[in-house]
Enzyme design. Structure first.
Site, PDB file in Angstrom:
ATOM      1  N   HIS A  50       0.887  -1.160   0.000  1.00 57.92           N
ATOM      2  CA  HIS A  50       0.000   0.000   0.000  1.00 57.92           C
ATOM      3  C   HIS A  50       0.927   1.212   0.000  1.00 57.92           C
ATOM      4  CE1 HIS A  50      -2.619  -3.013   2.184  1.00 57.92           C
ATOM      5  NE2 HIS A  50      -3.360  -2.677   1.150  1.00 57.92           N
ATOM      6  N   ASP A  53       2.365   1.614   3.286  1.00 61.97           N
ATOM      7  CA  ASP A  53       3.314   0.579   3.729  1.00 61.97           C
ATOM      8  C   ASP A  53       4.738   1.048   3.398  1.00 61.97           C
ATOM      9  OD1 ASP A  53       1.425  -1.335   4.596  1.00 61.97           O
ATOM     10  OD2 ASP A  53       1.169  -2.090   2.543  1.00 61.97           O
TER      11      ASP A  53
HETATM   12  C1  GLO Z   1      -9.153  -6.906   0.899  1.00 59.12           C
HETATM   13  C2  GLO Z   1      -8.152  -6.919  -0.159  1.00 59.12           C
HETATM   14  C3  GLO Z   1      -6.890  -6.211   0.250  1.00 59.12           C
HETATM   15  C4  GLO Z   1      -6.082  -5.828  -0.956  1.00 59.12           C
HETATM   16  C5  GLO Z   1      -4.896  -4.991  -0.619  1.00 59.12           C
HETATM   17  C6  GLO Z   1      -4.142  -4.564  -1.845  1.00 59.12           C
HETATM   18  O1  GLO Z   1     -10.140  -7.576   0.859  1.00 59.12           O
HETATM   19  O2  GLO Z   1      -7.910  -8.220  -0.565  1.00 59.12           O
HETATM   20  O3  GLO Z   1      -6.137  -6.995   1.115  1.00 59.12           O
HETATM   21  O4  GLO Z   1      -5.652  -6.976  -1.611  1.00 59.12           O
HETATM   22  O5  GLO Z   1      -5.359  -3.865   0.059  1.00 59.12           O
HETATM   23  O6  GLO Z   1      -4.868  -3.642  -2.552  1.00 59.12           O
END
Ligand code: GLO
Ligand code: MG
Length: 343
Positions: A50, A53
């Site tokens: 993210h 992150d």
């Molecule tokens: C939630 C999502 C989340 C995304 C992550 C990357 O349900 O799966 O984990 O994969 O934020 O965008």
């Protein structure tokens, strides 16, 4: 298809403290550098991010550049790549009503600015992939937003990002619900339809998460095949899900081995990975997992993927074709299930 070698990725959030809506953390937070080192050690090739992150959303430009460079250095030192950056448009007070579908224009502007900044961060850590998980782009009650307008706003938002940077790719990760009661564009098919209406369809694709397809009542392997046919499957979030409930992010193959097998088989059959696509696991450790075992769900997911790959590659194409030609799907079923049982 050539039998290429798959490459694996996960996000820092996949090694987590076990906090959930009903209880506090049960494991300590681990340093980013340690996560990278350990993922490398267990055979992973890259990290997903993210924007925050990498660096806090509140950091100024100079700090952002400095910290992003440190993150890139850690990746380089371990020979790990950055797979994508996803703007986190669901935690900040400005995204309570969503990002690009928020009713307040100032909040929509925040979502756009933050996404542009995520693109800058992506460049700093060496990836052109922007993942869009539209967490709060939907409603709790249908009357809250206008769904027709929301569709246009989604396309406008993607266009603004494509225009902001001519190299990036927008990769939608669709999920039908949670946190929203209903999300707009609940499936990959919806997003692919919108992709063709953007200013540069060749730079808009999807990330398919197994659990999200299951929550939408769809078969993940058929969803993947649809996107592969469109040449738009640019990321996957493999995991598993025990029925229609909250998004469980269970270890890949831990609930439905046959469904997991079909995902691996279709990815392998149609050359997923040949253009650098990575096998991402969006899996969570169980809350009961002890700190010493905090990477085990990632080890398990990769190992199960590899076992299923071996099964897929051991299938006899002529045998399958003859079952199909004689419409002997009972025979085909037993053939597949026995292969899965190692018989
Ligand atoms: C939630 C999502 C989340 C995304 C992550 C990357 O349900 O799966 O984990 O994969 O934020 O965008
Ligand atoms: Mg995901």
């Amino acid at each position: 298809m050539g039998h290429h070698v798959f490459k694996y990725t996960a996000g820092p959030w996949n090694i987590h403290t076990g906090a959930d809506p009903f209880g506090p953390p049960v494991r300590d937070e681990v340093d980013f550098a340690e996560k990278v080192a350990k993922l490398k050690e267990i055979g992973y090739h890259g990290i997903q991010f993210h924007d925050d992150d990498v660096v806090s959303a509140e950091a100024d430009v100079a700090t952002t550049q400095k910290i992003a460079a440190q993150v890139k250095k850690i990746l380089d030192e371990h020979g790990m790549i950055a797979e994508f950056v996803a703007p986190r448009l669901w935690e900040h007070p400005n995204t309570i009503d969503g990002g690009y579908t928020a009713n307040d224009p100032a909040m929509r502007q925040y979502a756009l600015d933050r996404s542009k900044r995520s693109i800058d961060i992506a460049h700093m850590i060496g990836t052109k992939n922007i993942v869009l998980w539209p967490a709060r782009e939907g409603t709790y009650i249908r009357e809250a937003k206008d769904p027709f307008t929301a569709t246009q706003r989604c396309v406008d938002y993607i266009n603004a990002l494509l225009d902001y940077d001519k190299e990036i790719r927008i990769i939608g990760e669709m999920k039908p619900n949670e946190p929203m009661d209903h999300a707009y564009n609940p499936t990959s098919g919806h997003f692919i339809a919108l992709a063709y209406k953007t200013i540069d369809p060749d730079r808009v694709g999807v990330n398919i998460e197994s659990a999200h397809a299951i929550l939408a009542g769809l078969d993940p392997s058929d969803e993947m095949a649809f996107a592969l046919w469109h040449k738009k499957l640019w990321a996957v979030h493999l995991n598993d899900q025990n029925g229609l409930k909250f998004d469980e992010d269970k270890a890949f193959g831990s609930v439905n081995l046959r469904s997991a097998f079909n995902q691996v088989w279709v990815l392998d059959r149609y050359g997923y990975g040949a253009n650098g696509e990575m096998v991402g696991f969006d899996v969570k450790a169980l809350r009961t997992t002890t700190p010493e075992k905090r990477y085990q769900h990632l080890i398990n997911s990769k190992r199960i993927f590899e076992h299923l790959l071996a099964v897929a590659r051991s299938l006899d194409t002529a045998t399958i074709e003859s079952f199909r030609a004689t419409r002997d799907y009972e025979g085909l079923e037993l053939y597949i299930v026995e292969k899965l049982m190692g018989k």
